[in-house]
Enzyme design. Structure first.
Site, short mmCIF file in Angstrom:
data_model
loop_
_atom_site.label_atom_id
_atom_site.label_comp_id
_atom_site.label_asym_id
_atom_site.label_seq_id
_atom_site.Cartn_x
_atom_site.Cartn_y
_atom_site.Cartn_z
NE ARG A 18 31.06 49.44 -1.69
CZ ARG A 18 30.83 48.14 -1.81
NH1 ARG A 18 30.72 47.37 -0.74
NH2 ARG A 18 30.73 47.58 -3.01
CE LYS A 25 36.23 48.56 -7.11
NZ LYS A 25 35.13 47.89 -6.39
CD GLN A 78 28.05 48.43 -17.76
OE1 GLN A 78 29.03 48.56 -17.02
NE2 GLN A 78 26.99 47.72 -17.42
CG ASP A 108 36.10 44.56 -7.75
OD1 ASP A 108 36.07 43.41 -8.24
OD2 ASP A 108 35.13 45.07 -7.15
CD GLU A 159 24.54 38.60 -6.86
OE1 GLU A 159 25.13 39.37 -6.09
OE2 GLU A 159 25.13 37.69 -7.47
CE1 TYR A 353 70.66 62.62 -5.11
CE2 TYR A 353 71.77 64.57 -5.97
CZ TYR A 353 70.81 63.58 -6.08
OH TYR A 353 70.00 63.54 -7.19
CG ASN A 364 86.46 55.91 -0.18
OD1 ASN A 364 86.02 54.89 0.32
ND2 ASN A 364 86.45 57.08 0.44
CE1 TYR A 374 66.81 71.22 -11.84
CE2 TYR A 374 66.33 71.75 -9.54
CZ TYR A 374 65.96 71.74 -10.88
OH TYR A 374 64.74 72.24 -11.25
CB SER A 410 88.33 67.06 3.53
OG SER A 410 88.71 65.74 3.66
C1 UD1 Z 1 29.45 40.56 -7.59
C2 UD1 Z 1 28.57 39.34 -7.92
C3 UD1 Z 1 28.42 38.47 -6.66
C4 UD1 Z 1 29.78 38.07 -6.15
C5 UD1 Z 1 30.67 39.30 -5.94
C6 UD1 Z 1 32.09 38.84 -5.68
C7 UD1 Z 1 26.94 39.89 -9.66
C8 UD1 Z 1 25.55 40.28 -9.93
N1 UD1 Z 1 27.28 39.76 -8.39
O1 UD1 Z 1 28.77 41.35 -6.64
O2 UD1 Z 1 27.67 37.31 -6.95
O3 UD1 Z 1 29.65 37.32 -4.96
O4 UD1 Z 1 30.70 40.12 -7.11
O5 UD1 Z 1 32.92 39.92 -5.34
O6 UD1 Z 1 27.71 39.68 -10.58
N2 UD1 Z 1 30.66 46.17 -13.06
C9 UD1 Z 1 30.57 46.76 -14.30
N3 UD1 Z 1 29.38 47.26 -14.69
C10 UD1 Z 1 28.27 47.20 -13.91
C11 UD1 Z 1 28.37 46.60 -12.65
C12 UD1 Z 1 29.57 46.09 -12.25
O7 UD1 Z 1 31.56 46.82 -15.04
O8 UD1 Z 1 27.22 47.67 -14.36
C13 UD1 Z 1 31.96 45.60 -12.64
C14 UD1 Z 1 32.57 46.32 -11.46
O9 UD1 Z 1 33.47 47.32 -11.89
C15 UD1 Z 1 33.31 45.20 -10.75
C16 UD1 Z 1 32.50 43.95 -11.07
O10 UD1 Z 1 31.75 44.27 -12.23
O11 UD1 Z 1 34.61 45.01 -11.27
C17 UD1 Z 1 31.59 43.50 -9.94
O12 UD1 Z 1 30.65 44.49 -9.65
P1 UD1 Z 1 30.22 44.84 -8.18
O13 UD1 Z 1 29.18 45.90 -8.23
O14 UD1 Z 1 31.42 45.10 -7.34
O15 UD1 Z 1 29.51 43.46 -7.76
P2 UD1 Z 1 29.25 42.89 -6.32
O16 UD1 Z 1 28.06 43.56 -5.72
O17 UD1 Z 1 30.51 42.93 -5.56
CA CA Z 2 32.74 43.96 -5.87
#
Ligand code: UD1
Ligand code: CA
Length: 451
Positions: A18, A25, A78, A108, A159, A353, A364, A374, A410
């Site tokens: 997004r 991000k 991952q 994030d 969730e 500059y 001064n 440069y 000057s």
């Molecule tokens: C998540 C939470 C939600 C919470 C919200 C708060 C879960 C299932 N949900 O939802 O309960 O209210 O954050 O902002 O945890 N990430 C990975 N690998 C993955 C998926 C995500 O590293 O496979 C990381 C993302 O980079 C991010 C964080 O985990 O930093 C959260 O993932 P995101 O997909 O943003 O979760 P939300 O849907 O926001």
């Molecule tokens: Ca998030």
């Protein structure tokens, strides 16, 4: 109860679609540095003995940023983004070799504060197996809900997409940060399934499993501001606004006067002394140190600079990396300084500059002076001694050295070194033709009439 060594795992494998960006991000900046760096330094301050990071495939820039901030960080990949529980399990080697508390943070969510992480730790020390950070947002849509029983235990996190109508009315939401004191955490997380709306392994499901195992699972509540997650550019701007509000408050509490705080922009590392005054519209990039009693007048931009005691800068001054503004120096409007030291009491009040050089004590620099540093290939140094007077509109062509007490007429283009106490003048001689202008006007007047 003892404080145990903490493993803090920061999750950053998400693609951040997004943001609509080529930059991952978590490398987007808030207060002059990446969200990732903010989270890692908060983790460090909160006592992370072992920081760890989970990234997605190919996120080389994210790895490099993490190493720059925390050289000892362990980084795990991952392979597929199968959910937040799967992400934590990507750090399995760290989990399995760790004896102590584990905290999971989202990269994030850059505004979480050290005090809040400490509270998570304290909740574990008080006997909880899991401490989950919750908050009450104005609009809960999209967040996981904390389901809390009569005894204040979190029995599950649901969730948004999986929640019933009744559960969606719950206001306490999951902020993401979660702390664990569970011996076999990897084992617990391995039991999480993916029978949910998104078909992902949810870290939040660890709560219900742990509660059933008999662990106390407790909420810790923080403000909505702190829990703010960044998924879009609008949310990044909103997070920046919170960061700036905090920085302005801190600056004023520490003894700086901000005449229009909402218009002053700080960096994560801006350092201000006491009795510093900052007028409207001032921007601090990274690496600025301002000593006591400095006055910064309106509309200045600075980055990578030290401004020493009692100096006066602005209005409309640009200070670039490597500028060193000495005690009681005055730098005025439309003056740019880069990689140059202005020694105590020096003045450059208008339109100049000053790049790659030194201006000695009490010298001064006249309006319109340019340090020609440069030649299109290399940067060269200009050394101006003490008590020098550089007349307006002079060009000092580097490398060049102006001795102490010298005087530059000057408009001179100075290409050779000038001795101490000498006058250097480089101009063609002025010609004078008496009566020329009057004759010229008469001639032009006649032509106009005859047309
Ligand atoms: C998540 C939470 C939600 C919470 C919200 C708060 C879960 C299932 N949900 O939802 O309960 O209210 O954050 O902002 O945890 N990430 C990975 N690998 C993955 C998926 C995500 O590293 O496979 C990381 C993302 O980079 C991010 C964080 O985990 O930093 C959260 O993932 P995101 O997909 O943003 O979760 P939300 O849907 O926001
Ligand atoms: Ca998030």
């Amino acid at each position: 109860m003892s404080t145990q060594p903490q493993l803090i795992i920061v999750l950053a494998a998400g693609k951040g679609v997004r943001m609509r960006s080529d930059l991952p991000k978590v490398l987007h900046r808030m207060g002059g540095r990446s969200m990732l760096a903010h989270v890692l330094s908060t983790a460090r301050e909160a006592g992370a003995a072992r920081p760890a990071l989970v990234v997605g495939p190919g996120m080389e820039a994210v790895r490099a940023e993490a190493k720059a901030v925390a050289p000892d960080i362990e980084i795990f990949e991952q392979a597929n983004q199968a959910g937040t529980a799967d992400a934590v399990l990507a750090a399995r080697p760290a989990l399995e070799s760790h004896r102590g508390d584990v905290t999971v943070l989202f990269a994030d969510t850059p505004l979480v504060e050290v005090a809040t992480l400490r509270k998570l730790g304290e909740t574990l020390q008080a006997g909880a197996g899991i401490a989950a950070l919750g908050f009450e947002p104005a609009d809960a849509a999209g967040y996981g809900r904390l389901i809390v029983d009569g005894e204040g235990r979190v029995t599950a996190i649901r969730e948004h997409n999986d929640a019933s109508e009744a559960e969606r009315r719950i206001r306490l939401c999951n902020a993401g940060a979660m702390a664990f004191r569970i011996l076999d955490l990897a084992g617990l997380l391995s039991r999480i399934g993916k029978a949910n709306a998104k078909g992902e392994y949810y870290l939040t499901d660890a709560i219900a499993l742990a509660a059933k195992d008999g662990h106390a699972t407790r909420p810790v509540v923080c403000s909505e501001e702190e829990a703010m997650g960044v998924n879009s550019r609008e949310q990044l701007a909103a997070a920046e606004a919170v960061f700036q509000r905090r920085a302005r408050a801190r600056a004023m509490q520490a003894g700086a006067t901000l005449t229009a705080p909402d218009t002053v922009w700080f960096s994560f590392d801006t350092k201000l002394g006491r009795d510093v005054t900052i007028e409207p519209n001032v921007f601090f990039g990274p690496g600025v140190v301002v000593e006591d009693g400095v006055e910064i007048l309106a509309n200045c931009h600075m980055e990578g600079v030290r401004i020493r005691q009692g100096a006066r800068v602005g209005p409309f001054t640009r200070l670039r990396p490597g500028a060193d503004i000495g005690v009681a120096v005055h730098v005025g409007n439309f003056v740019e300084v880069k990689n140059a030291r202005l020694e105590d009491g020096a003045k450059a009040n208008h339109l100049a500059y000053i790049g790659d050089g030194r201006v000695g004590e009490g010298s001064n620099i006249g309006a319109g002076t340019i340090f020609c540093n440069y030649d299109g290939f290399n940067k060269q140094f200009t050394d101006v001694g003490k008590g020098v007077f550089v007349g307006s509109n002079s060009s000092l062509v580097a490398p060049v050295k102006i001795g102490d007490g010298a005087y530059i007429g000057s408009g001179s283009v100075i290409t050779k070194n000038v001795e101490a106490d000498a006058l250097a003048l480089e101009r063609s001689e002025q010609e004078q033709r008496p009566g020329w202008a009057a004759k010229f006007r008469t001639m032009m007047g006649r032509r106009k009439k005859s047309r």
